[in-house]
Design a protein around this motif. Structure first.
Motif, PDB file in Angstrom:
ATOM      1  N   GLY A   1      22.831  21.288  82.666  1.00  0.00           N
ATOM      2  CA  GLY A   1      21.489  20.833  81.464  1.00  0.00           C
ATOM      3  C   GLY A   1      20.525  20.521  82.358  1.00  0.00           C
ATOM      4  O   GLY A   1      19.927  21.416  82.474  1.00  0.00           O
ATOM      5  N   GLY A   2      19.655  19.213  81.985  1.00  0.00           N
ATOM      6  CA  GLY A   2      18.237  18.827  81.971  1.00  0.00           C
ATOM      7  C   GLY A   2      18.579  18.194  83.422  1.00  0.00           C
ATOM      8  O   GLY A   2      17.209  17.198  83.963  1.00  0.00           O
ATOM      9  N   PHE A   3      19.738  17.906  84.248  1.00  0.00           N
ATOM     10  CA  PHE A   3      19.141  17.574  85.449  1.00  0.00           C
ATOM     11  C   PHE A   3      19.531  18.579  86.823  1.00  0.00           C
ATOM     12  O   PHE A   3      20.376  20.153  86.278  1.00  0.00           O
ATOM     13  CB  PHE A   3      20.826  17.145  86.121  1.00  0.00           C
ATOM     14  N   LYS A   4      19.343  18.525  87.807  1.00  0.00           N
ATOM     15  CA  LYS A   4      19.526  19.375  89.017  1.00  0.00           C
ATOM     16  C   LYS A   4      20.492  18.523  89.962  1.00  0.00           C
ATOM     17  O   LYS A   4      20.486  17.165  89.059  1.00  0.00           O
ATOM     18  CB  LYS A   4      17.920  19.312  90.283  1.00  0.00           C
ATOM     19  N   LEU A   5      21.602  19.328  89.916  1.00  0.00           N
ATOM     20  CA  LEU A   5      22.317  18.733  90.190  1.00  0.00           C
ATOM     21  C   LEU A   5      22.906  17.860  91.258  1.00  0.00           C
ATOM     22  O   LEU A   5      23.481  16.343  91.242  1.00  0.00           O
ATOM     23  CB  LEU A   5      24.010  20.039  90.547  1.00  0.00           C
ATOM     24  N   GLY A   6      22.396  17.914  92.252  1.00  0.00           N
ATOM     25  CA  GLY A   6      22.087  17.052  93.612  1.00  0.00           C
ATOM     26  C   GLY A   6      21.458  15.289  93.058  1.00  0.00           C
ATOM     27  O   GLY A   6      21.756  14.684  93.248  1.00  0.00           O
ATOM     28  N   PHE A   7      20.435  15.775  92.336  1.00  0.00           N
ATOM     29  CA  PHE A   7      20.132  14.226  91.687  1.00  0.00           C
ATOM     30  C   PHE A   7      20.647  13.969  90.876  1.00  0.00           C
ATOM     31  O   PHE A   7      20.890  12.536  90.787  1.00  0.00           O
ATOM     32  CB  PHE A   7      18.663  14.872  90.697  1.00  0.00           C
ATOM     33  N   TRP A   8      21.705  14.891  90.202  1.00  0.00           N
ATOM     34  CA  TRP A   8      22.482  13.885  89.206  1.00  0.00           C
ATOM     35  C   TRP A   8      23.450  13.260  90.125  1.00  0.00           C
ATOM     36  O   TRP A   8      24.235  12.342  89.749  1.00  0.00           O
ATOM     37  CB  TRP A   8      23.129  15.442  88.103  1.00  0.00           C
TER      38      TRP A   8
ATOM     39  N   THR B   1      13.776  11.573  73.595  1.00  0.00           N
ATOM     40  CA  THR B   1      14.652  12.758  73.578  1.00  0.00           C
ATOM     41  C   THR B   1      15.889  12.855  72.213  1.00  0.00           C
ATOM     42  O   THR B   1      16.011  13.825  72.351  1.00  0.00           O
ATOM     43  CB  THR B   1      15.967  12.598  74.595  1.00  0.00           C
ATOM     44  N   GLY B   2      15.952  12.167  71.240  1.00  0.00           N
ATOM     45  CA  GLY B   2      16.640  12.724  70.111  1.00  0.00           C
ATOM     46  C   GLY B   2      17.986  12.904  70.696  1.00  0.00           C
ATOM     47  O   GLY B   2      18.571  12.263  69.638  1.00  0.00           O
TER      48      GLY B   2
ATOM     49  N   GLY C   1      19.151  13.533  80.511  1.00  0.00           N
ATOM     50  CA  GLY C   1      18.899  15.010  81.396  1.00  0.00           C
ATOM     51  C   GLY C   1      18.394  15.502  80.168  1.00  0.00           C
ATOM     52  O   GLY C   1      18.749  16.893  79.285  1.00  0.00           O
ATOM     53  N   GLY C   2      17.731  14.944  79.071  1.00  0.00           N
ATOM     54  CA  GLY C   2      17.671  15.239  77.635  1.00  0.00           C
ATOM     55  C   GLY C   2      16.287  15.977  77.734  1.00  0.00           C
ATOM     56  O   GLY C   2      15.652  16.798  79.181  1.00  0.00           O
ATOM     57  N   GLU C   3      15.706  17.050  76.630  1.00  0.00           N
ATOM     58  CA  GLU C   3      14.188  17.540  76.581  1.00  0.00           C
ATOM     59  C   GLU C   3      13.482  16.682  76.025  1.00  0.00           C
ATOM     60  O   GLU C   3      14.085  15.811  74.725  1.00  0.00           O
ATOM     61  CB  GLU C   3      14.087  18.719  75.918  1.00  0.00           C
ATOM     62  N   VAL C   4      12.287  16.594  75.987  1.00  0.00           N
ATOM     63  CA  VAL C   4      11.254  15.973  75.512  1.00  0.00           C
ATOM     64  C   VAL C   4      10.604  16.820  74.433  1.00  0.00           C
ATOM     65  O   VAL C   4      11.005  17.830  74.065  1.00  0.00           O
ATOM     66  CB  VAL C   4       9.782  15.659  76.449  1.00  0.00           C
TER      67      VAL C   4
ATOM     68  N   LEU D   1      12.946  15.573  83.108  1.00  0.00           N
ATOM     69  CA  LEU D   1      12.607  14.743  84.475  1.00  0.00           C
ATOM     70  C   LEU D   1      11.560  16.307  84.786  1.00  0.00           C
ATOM     71  O   LEU D   1      11.196  15.760  86.773  1.00  0.00           O
ATOM     72  CB  LEU D   1      14.130  15.164  85.070  1.00  0.00           C
ATOM     73  N   ASP D   2      11.984  17.400  84.086  1.00  0.00           N
ATOM     74  CA  ASP D   2      10.973  18.297  84.808  1.00  0.00           C
ATOM     75  C   ASP D   2       9.549  17.803  84.715  1.00  0.00           C
ATOM     76  O   ASP D   2       8.762  18.388  85.099  1.00  0.00           O
ATOM     77  CB  ASP D   2      12.064  19.642  84.601  1.00  0.00           C
ATOM     78  N   LYS D   3       9.762  17.657  83.406  1.00  0.00           N
ATOM     79  CA  LYS D   3       8.460  16.947  83.007  1.00  0.00           C
ATOM     80  C   LYS D   3       7.400  15.984  83.649  1.00  0.00           C
ATOM     81  O   LYS D   3       6.071  16.425  84.062  1.00  0.00           O
ATOM     82  CB  LYS D   3       8.483  16.677  81.100  1.00  0.00           C
ATOM     83  N   LEU D   4       8.552  14.895  84.299  1.00  0.00           N
ATOM     84  CA  LEU D   4       7.684  13.323  84.966  1.00  0.00           C
ATOM     85  C   LEU D   4       7.628  14.653  86.219  1.00  0.00           C
ATOM     86  O   LEU D   4       7.083  14.650  86.611  1.00  0.00           O
ATOM     87  CB  LEU D   4       9.435  13.322  85.328  1.00  0.00           C
ATOM     88  N   ASP D   5       8.377  15.516  86.619  1.00  0.00           N
ATOM     89  CA  ASP D   5       8.253  16.509  88.038  1.00  0.00           C
ATOM     90  C   ASP D   5       6.942  16.619  88.657  1.00  0.00           C
ATOM     91  O   ASP D   5       5.826  16.708  89.190  1.00  0.00           O
ATOM     92  CB  ASP D   5       9.236  17.400  88.786  1.00  0.00           C
ATOM     93  N   GLY D   6       6.692  17.895  87.378  1.00  0.00           N
ATOM     94  CA  GLY D   6       5.523  18.415  87.301  1.00  0.00           C
ATOM     95  C   GLY D   6       4.310  17.293  86.828  1.00  0.00           C
ATOM     96  O   GLY D   6       3.173  17.503  87.306  1.00  0.00           O
TER      97      GLY D   6
END
Lengths: 87, 561
Positions: A47-54, B201-202, B211-214, B221-226
């Motif tokens: 999903g929204g996680f990278k597996l290692g981080f999860w 994230t709803g 693990g949700g989406e903004v 988490l991708d957004k935060l990385d960026g």
């Protein structure tokens, strides 16, 4: 104590086997997936996680809880099998 | 109602509840004082252990530490939960079967030596005092932030409350108060987390929201990385620490958790070996609820903080930023004079200073939740600090009344022993309060100290004491002393004597003081084994004792000598 030495030894050996199996999972999900192979696993997504981080922040903790309950179930069965259970 | 009224109301109601429980469940005998009469149900013990375990640091600081360290913060999450697997599988059932009241009791009997018992008492006192000072400080901080009292007054009020129910109720009072405190603290932690998860994230479950989406469809988490990379920081999901250091810190925290006397002693309170195993499972499940929510609170917190401050006009900040500026937990300095805030990794250009505790303490305000939620978080933080403090104070008083007085004056009556335990508890409260007002260091560092010591002193000898029949008193005493001296020296050197050298280049094999307990533990194992094999095997009756604690059958309630 009504248990004979050999029976006692077999009980202890099975106990140690159970511990070895459960502790290898304990090691694998935290030190293995969460630390040593975290970068490799991060290339896979959950999903929204990278597996290692999860595994490092969620998965290892869920696994720990499950491991203890498996241990409880397994040891209760072992205690009954060898008649060393309480009451 | 305004914020201060709500906070006084909720904190007051929870305090009244704790005192009520203490009066209802006060201890009448040493057995009730030490192990709550040995009749606590596994579920109640699981709840009490969770509250005992989760301290001011878990509640207030852990999420914030993760916010600012991202993946590196995982060491606390794995370390402070993984220890329960070791505790449940390797220690708790056997110590319960052994059936005495304290960890030094076990060490003294298993190693047939009062010298070993005294070394264990010293370790227990050292660990508990370093830990309890942090809790008292935590109580003072909560009072000063929410109730606008000076820290000293907060510590004194906290002392008075703990004094009342720990001294009066002993383990029995503490156990049932901790059950209530768990409920208060978990509710207080989850309510803001759920609301923030929904807003961002709803998803109402914070663990999944992480693990949700903004709003724009990108995973949080991708957004935060960026965002963090743009500001010059490490990516959130990548770490700065080396793999060996991460490994050693996690191990030290896990093993330290399993070796903490105030946690171990909780497993003496259940009726059966089976219950000890089960209650360790319940305890970890209850702890995991908070520990899996914490990384979500951490990520939501840092995301919200950056979104509402970075490149925003100084005159147009959200009210929570202004509120917490007054408590000095947020500091703003417009260095380049452009009227906006730049939050950057480069310390010379960064204009925003945020204390880590903000992520939990200010979370209700960040999410614009009603005032009662703010009061609830204050009551929750207080519950976390008080429950841990009480558990530690009990270990301190028991160590003195039982492991020292009773051991060397076995003829004293139960009544007298109980009185000594109460006096010792009272003395410990006063001393803890003193350290709370004049803290020996930062709360987090002091706590790291306690873990290193528990890992390097207790865990190896208890483990070997159960799983090896060959380990003798010489080995145990030498092992505990070697582990303790090594770990204390290493931590003291880098934390207190030469803090300027506390960098990876100077550490042995790149292991930070937080992780050195692992090496201290290894040293303890080696010394304990080596010395044991060079000296005579333990006597027959001790070997018989080991065989007996290995099987559950025949466990009575925790009993006196």
């Amino acid at each position: 104590m009504s248990t004979s030495p050999t029976k006692m030894e077999r009980y202890w050996k099975k106990n140690l086997q159970t511990l070895a199996i459960l502790l290898s999972f304990w090691f694998l999900v935290s030190f293995g997936f969460g630390i040593i192979w975290v970068e490799e696993l991060n290339t896979i997504r959950l999903g929204g996680f990278k597996l290692g981080f999860w595994f490092a922040q969620q998965g290892s903790i869920y696994t720990f809880v499950v491991l203890i309950f498996i241990y409880v179930y397994r040891m209760n069965a072992l205690d009954r099998e060898f008649k060393v259970n309480e009451d | 109602m305004d914020l201060l009224t709500w906070t006084y109301l909720l904190v007051g109601v929870t305090f009244a509840l704790y005192i009520g429980i203490a009066i209802w469940s006060r201890a009448g005998s040493t057995q009730e004082f030490y192990v709550a009469g040995g009749g606590v149900s596994p579920l109640a013990n699981g709840l009490a252990t969770a509250a005992d375990w989760m301290s001011a640091a878990s509640f207030m600081s852990m999420a914030g530490i993760i916010s600012f360290s991202g993946y590196d913060g995982s060491v606390y999450l794995m370390g402070w939960t993984g220890g329960y697997v070791l505790l449940a599988l390797l220690l708790a059932p056997y110590l319960r079967k052994f059936g005495k009241f304290t960890v030094p009791d076990f060490v003294g009997d298993r190693f047939y030596s009062n010298k070993a018992r005294v070394v264990a008492v010293i370790c227990a006192l050292f660990i508990s005092f370093t830990y309890v000072a942090g809790q008292m400080r935590g109580v003072g901080i909560v009072f000063s932030r929410y109730l606008e009292l000076p820290i000293e007054w907060g510590v004194v009020i906290g002392m008075a409350i703990v004094f009342f129910y720990a001294v009066l109720g002993g383990m029995k009072g503490i156990t049932y108060t901790q059950v209530a405190q768990y409920c208060v603290l978990i509710f207080a932690y989850l309510v803001p987390a759920i609301f923030i998860s929904m807003q961002l994230t709803g998803n109402p479950i914070p663990q999944l929201g992480l693990g949700g989406e903004v709003a724009d469809g990108v995973p949080l988490l991708d957004k935060l990385d960026g965002i963090l990379a743009d500001l010059g920081f490490e990516e959130y999901t990548a770490g700065k620490k080396s793999i060996p250091d991460l490994f050693m810190i996690t191990l030290a925290l896990m093993v330290g958790t399993a070796g903490l006397p105030h946690v171990i002693v909780r497993f003496f309170t259940v009726p059966k070996v089976r219950d000890a195993r089960l209650s360790a499972g319940y305890a970890l499940a209850f702890i995991a609820i908070l520990y899996t929510a914490a990384p979500a609170v951490a990520a939501f917190g840092i995301y919200n903080t950056i979104q509402s401050t970075s490149e925003k006009s100084i005159n147009d900040l959200p009210p929570w930023v202004i509120n917490w500026q007054q408590t000095n937990l947020i500091g703003i300095e417009d260095k380049n004079g452009d009227g906006k805030i730049q939050y950057l990794a480069d310390p010379a250009a960064n204009e925003l200073r945020i204390d880590k505790d903000i992520m939990v303490l200010a979370s209700p305000e960040i999410a614009a939740l009603p005032n009662w939620v703010v009061g609830l978080v204050a009551a929750g933080a207080m519950a976390a600090a008080l429950s841990t403090a009480a558990g530690l104070l009990l270990v301190i008083s028991t160590s003195i009344s039982r492991d020292l007085f009773k051991t060397f004056q076995p003829e004293i009556s139960d009544k007298k022993e109980l009185r000594i335990a109460r006096i010792a508890a009272a003395g410990a409260v006063l001393l803890a309060g003193y350290f709370g007002i004049n803290p020996p260091g930062f709360v987090a560092e002091v706590v790291a100290f306690a873990f290193g010591l528990a890992a390097s002193s207790f865990f190896p000898v208890i483990l070997l004491g159960i799983f090896s029949t060959r380990i003798n008193k010489e080995g145990a005493i030498a092992g505990m002393i070697a582990g303790l001296v090594f770990t204390v020296s290493y931590i003291s050197y880098f934390k207190f004597i030469s803090p300027e050298l506390n960098t990876a280049a100077h550490w042995w094999w790149g292991i930070s003081p937080e992780g050195i307990g692992s090496l201290g533990m290894a040293l303890n194992f080696v010394v304990c084994y080596g010395v044991s094999y060079l000296t005579p095997a333990p006597p027959k009756e001790v070997q018989q004792l080991i065989q007996e604690i290995r099987i559950p059958k025949g466990a009575g309630k925790a009993i006196d000598h």
